[in-house]
Design a protein around this motif. Structure first.
Motif, short mmCIF file in Angstrom:
data_model
loop_
_atom_site.label_atom_id
_atom_site.label_comp_id
_atom_site.label_asym_id
_atom_site.label_seq_id
_atom_site.Cartn_x
_atom_site.Cartn_y
_atom_site.Cartn_z
N VAL A 1 -4.30 6.05 -4.20
CA VAL A 1 -5.00 4.82 -4.55
C VAL A 1 -5.70 4.98 -5.90
CG1 VAL A 1 -6.85 3.24 -3.88
CG2 VAL A 1 -5.27 4.11 -2.15
N GLU A 2 -6.41 6.09 -6.06
CA GLU A 2 -7.08 6.35 -7.33
C GLU A 2 -6.07 6.54 -8.45
OE1 GLU A 2 -10.08 6.07 -8.03
OE2 GLU A 2 -11.19 6.15 -6.15
N ALA A 3 -4.93 7.15 -8.15
CA ALA A 3 -3.91 7.36 -9.18
C ALA A 3 -3.37 6.02 -9.67
CB ALA A 3 -2.78 8.23 -8.63
N TRP A 4 -3.15 5.07 -8.76
CA TRP A 4 -2.64 3.76 -9.20
C TRP A 4 -3.70 3.01 -9.99
CZ3 TRP A 4 -3.74 -1.37 -8.83
CH2 TRP A 4 -2.73 -2.25 -9.20
N LEU A 5 -4.96 3.08 -9.58
CA LEU A 5 -6.03 2.41 -10.33
C LEU A 5 -6.16 3.00 -11.73
CD1 LEU A 5 -8.78 2.02 -7.57
CD2 LEU A 5 -7.49 0.19 -8.65
N GLN A 6 -6.01 4.31 -11.85
CA GLN A 6 -6.10 4.94 -13.15
C GLN A 6 -4.93 4.52 -14.03
OE1 GLN A 6 -6.38 9.18 -12.96
NE2 GLN A 6 -6.73 9.43 -15.15
N GLY B 1 -5.57 0.95 -15.23
CA GLY B 1 -6.62 0.81 -16.23
C GLY B 1 -7.51 -0.38 -15.93
N GLY B 2 -8.30 -0.79 -16.91
CA GLY B 2 -9.18 -1.94 -16.72
C GLY B 2 -10.41 -1.58 -15.91
N SER B 3 -11.10 -2.62 -15.45
CA SER B 3 -12.36 -2.44 -14.71
C SER B 3 -12.19 -2.55 -13.20
CB SER B 3 -13.38 -3.48 -15.18
OG SER B 3 -12.88 -4.80 -14.96
N LEU B 4 -10.96 -2.71 -12.71
CA LEU B 4 -10.75 -2.85 -11.27
C LEU B 4 -11.07 -1.54 -10.56
CD1 LEU B 4 -9.76 -4.70 -8.99
CD2 LEU B 4 -7.47 -3.78 -9.35
N VAL B 5 -11.84 -1.63 -9.48
CA VAL B 5 -12.22 -0.46 -8.69
C VAL B 5 -11.84 -0.73 -7.24
CG1 VAL B 5 -14.10 0.22 -10.21
CG2 VAL B 5 -14.55 -1.38 -8.35
N ARG B 6 -11.81 0.33 -6.45
CA ARG B 6 -11.48 0.20 -5.04
C ARG B 6 -12.74 -0.10 -4.23
NH1 ARG B 6 -12.86 4.67 -1.98
NH2 ARG B 6 -13.28 6.61 -3.09
N ALA B 7 -12.53 -0.62 -3.04
CA ALA B 7 -13.65 -0.94 -2.15
C ALA B 7 -14.31 0.33 -1.62
CB ALA B 7 -13.15 -1.80 -0.99
N GLY C 1 4.78 -4.89 -10.98
CA GLY C 1 5.78 -4.93 -12.04
C GLY C 1 5.25 -4.32 -13.31
N ALA C 2 3.98 -4.63 -13.65
CA ALA C 2 3.37 -4.04 -14.84
C ALA C 2 2.96 -2.60 -14.60
CB ALA C 2 2.16 -4.88 -15.27
N SER D 1 2.34 -11.92 1.75
CA SER D 1 2.78 -12.16 0.37
C SER D 1 1.76 -11.71 -0.65
CB SER D 1 3.08 -13.65 0.18
OG SER D 1 1.92 -14.43 0.43
N LYS D 2 0.51 -11.45 -0.22
CA LYS D 2 -0.54 -11.02 -1.13
C LYS D 2 -0.84 -9.53 -0.98
CE LYS D 2 -2.61 -15.55 -1.66
NZ LYS D 2 -3.85 -16.34 -1.76
N TRP D 3 0.10 -8.80 -0.42
CA TRP D 3 0.03 -7.33 -0.36
C TRP D 3 1.18 -6.76 -1.18
CZ3 TRP D 3 -3.93 -4.75 2.15
CH2 TRP D 3 -4.69 -5.50 3.03
N SER D 4 0.92 -5.72 -1.93
CA SER D 4 1.96 -5.04 -2.70
C SER D 4 1.83 -3.54 -2.48
CB SER D 4 1.85 -5.36 -4.19
OG SER D 4 2.15 -6.72 -4.44
N ALA D 5 2.95 -2.86 -2.57
CA ALA D 5 2.96 -1.40 -2.40
C ALA D 5 2.54 -0.74 -3.70
CB ALA D 5 4.35 -0.93 -1.98
N ILE D 6 1.39 -0.05 -3.67
CA ILE D 6 0.93 0.67 -4.85
C ILE D 6 1.29 2.15 -4.77
CG2 ILE D 6 -0.96 -0.94 -5.23
CD1 ILE D 6 -2.85 1.14 -4.02
N ALA D 7 1.80 2.60 -3.62
CA ALA D 7 2.26 3.98 -3.44
C ALA D 7 3.49 3.96 -2.56
CB ALA D 7 1.16 4.86 -2.84
N GLU D 8 4.50 4.69 -2.95
CA GLU D 8 5.74 4.75 -2.20
C GLU D 8 5.99 6.19 -1.77
OE1 GLU D 8 8.79 3.17 -4.63
OE2 GLU D 8 8.23 1.07 -4.28
N ARG D 9 6.47 6.30 -0.55
CA ARG D 9 6.77 7.63 -0.02
C ARG D 9 7.94 8.24 -0.77
NH1 ARG D 9 10.05 9.28 4.19
NH2 ARG D 9 10.49 7.09 4.72
#
Length: 355
Positions: free
Chosen positions: A170-175, A178-184, A114-115, A218-226
Motif C-alpha cells: 500500500v505504501e509502495a503504491w502511494l509512493q 506521489g502527490g498528497s494522497l495518504v492512507r487511512a 492506468g497512470a 466499480s470504485k475499487w481498483s487493484a493497487i497490488a497484484e500477486r
C-alpha cells in the motif's frame, strides 16, 4: 342527609339499615359514597362543615372536576405532540444518516491504476479513495479481499489489512503515485471485541463499516497484484540464428500430499493412530523409517504452504489465511484453497482490477 318525606301525609321511611346503604354522590366529599359513611363522618368531633350552601358546593365540585379534565386533556395533547416531534426528529436523523451514507459511496473514486500501475506483491490488494464525512479530506482505504459483486450491507471491518506485509505494498503504491494522497489510519473501535476500523488521518473521524460495504465494486481498483509464477514458453528462433544448447530446466519441488486419514489396511498405516508420527511408539527399525518419512513429508508440505505468497501465516505458524477469499485453515487442511480453487472462475477480470 336523606329526605324521606314532608309532613303527615308522607310515607313512612324505609329500613334505616337500607337507607344507610344507599350509594349516591356526596357533596361533602365530592365523590360517590354510602350515606352511612357520610353520617359517620358528620358525627365525628373533628368534622367541620364546608363553606357555602349545598348548591354552591355542588357547583364548586363540578368546576374543579371540569378543570381537572381540561388539565388531563391538555397533558395528553402535549404528550402526543412530544411523541410526534420525537418521531419527526428520528425520521430526519434517519434521512440525514442515509444521505450521508450514500454521499460517502458517491464521493468514492477508484485509484487510477492506468497512470500508476499496481505494484507487485505477495497478495492482491484493492483500494478506493474516499473523503472524510466531516472535513472532506481525501484518503485511501484498502481491502485484502476481492470486493463483492453486489453491495454487502454488513459492516466491513479491516482485519489482515493491518499486517505489515499488507501495508508495505500500500505504501509502495502511494509512493509511486506521489502527490498528497495518504492512507487511512487503523484505529480500535470501542465495541465488543475491539475490532479495527479506518479513520481519517487528519481529523480522526471514524469510517463506518456500513459505508465501506456500500462502495460499489466499480470504485475499487487493484493497487497490488500477486506475483504469478513465470512459465517458460519456448520462443521461435530468429532468422539466421544458430540453435543453442537446450535450456536447463530448474527442478521445482513437488507438493507431497498425504491422505487425510490412514486407515488400517493402507500401505502407510502404522499403529492405531491416524497420523503415525510418534517416533517413541515405533516398534522396530521399519516403523522408525516409515514414521521418519511421514514426518519429513509433513515438514515439506508445511514449508510449501508457509512459503506460498497467497497465504498469510499466523503467529503460531500452523494457521493460515487465504489472501484470495479470506478463509482460514490449519496446515493439514488446505482444502479448496489449494491451487487457487477457492474463488469461482470469472469472479475477477484477468487484470485483477474492478475498474
Amino acid at each position: 342527609m336523606i329526605v324521606t318525606g314532608f309532613g303527615k301525609t308522607s310515607d313512612l321511611p324505609g329500613d334505616p339499615a337500607e337507607l344507610m346503604e344507599l350509594l349516591d354522590h356526596q357533596p361533602l366529599i365530592g365523590k360517590m359514597a354510602r350515606s352511612g359513611a357520610i353520617v359517620d363522618a358528620v358525627l365525628q368531633p373533628r368534622f367541620t362543615w364546608p363553606h357555602g350552601t349545598p348548591r354552591l358546593q355542588w357547583d364548586t365540585i363540578q368546576r374543579l372536576e371540569a378543570e381537572r379534565a381540561e388539565a388531563a386533556e391538555a397533558a395528553r395533547l402535549k404528550a402526543a405532540q412530544e411523541v410526534t416531534a420525537r418521531q419527526l426528529v428520528g425520521q430526519e436523523e434517519v434521512q440525514r444518516k442515509a444521505e450521508r451514507d450514500s454521499l460517502f459511496a458517491v464521493q468514492a473514486v477508484a485509484p487510477d491504476v492506468g497512470a500508476v500501475p499496481a505494484v507487485k506483491a505477495g497478495m492482491n490488494v484493492w483500494a478506493s479513495i474516499v473523503r472524510c464525512s466531516g472535513s472532506g479530506h481525501p484518503f485511501l482505504i484498502w481491502r485484502l479481499l476481492e470486493p463483492p459483486a453486489r453491495i454487502d450491507l454488513r459492516p466491513y471491518r479491516p482485519g489482515p489489512e493491518s499486517l505489515d506485509r499488507v501495508l508495505v505494498p500500500v505504501e509502495a503504491w502511494l509512493q509511486a503515485a506521489g502527490g498528497s494522497l495518504v492512507r487511512a489510519k487503523l484505529v480500535t473501535v470501542n465495541r465488543p471485541g475491539k475490532p479495527l476500523g479506518f479513520a481519517c488521518p487528519t481529523c480522526n473521524d471514524l469510517v463506518q463499516g456500513r459505508w465501506v460495504s456500500s462502495i460499489p465494486n466499480s470504485k475499487w481498483s487493484a493497487i497490488a497484484e500477486r506475483i504469478q509464477a513465470e512459465v517458460d514458453v519456448p520462443r521461435p528462433p530468429e532468422p539466421g540464428s544458430r540453435p543453442g544448447p537446450p535450456r536447463e530446466q530448474t527442478p521445482r519441488p513437488q507438493m507431497v500430499r498425504r491422505p487425510a486419514r490412514i486407515e488400517e489396511g493402507h500401505p502407510e498405516f502404522i499403529g492405531p493412530r491416524p497420523w503415525a508420527l510418534w517416533m517413541s511408539e515405533a516398534r522396530d527399525a521399519t516403523e522408525i523409517a516409515a514414521r521418519q518419512a511421514a514426518k519429513d513429508a509433513r515438514a515439506v508440505r508445511l514449508r510449501e504452504i508457509s512459503e506460498n505468497p497467497r497465504y498469510i501465516g499466523s503467529a503460531n505458524g500452523f494457521r493460515f489465511q487465504c489472501s484470495d477469499c479470506g478463509g482460514t485453515f490449519e496446515d493439514d487442511n488446505e482444502g479448496i484453497h489449494a491451487d487457487a480453487q477457492c474463488l469461482a472462475r470469472g469472479s475477477r477480470n484477468p487484470a485483477g482490477s474492478w475498474r
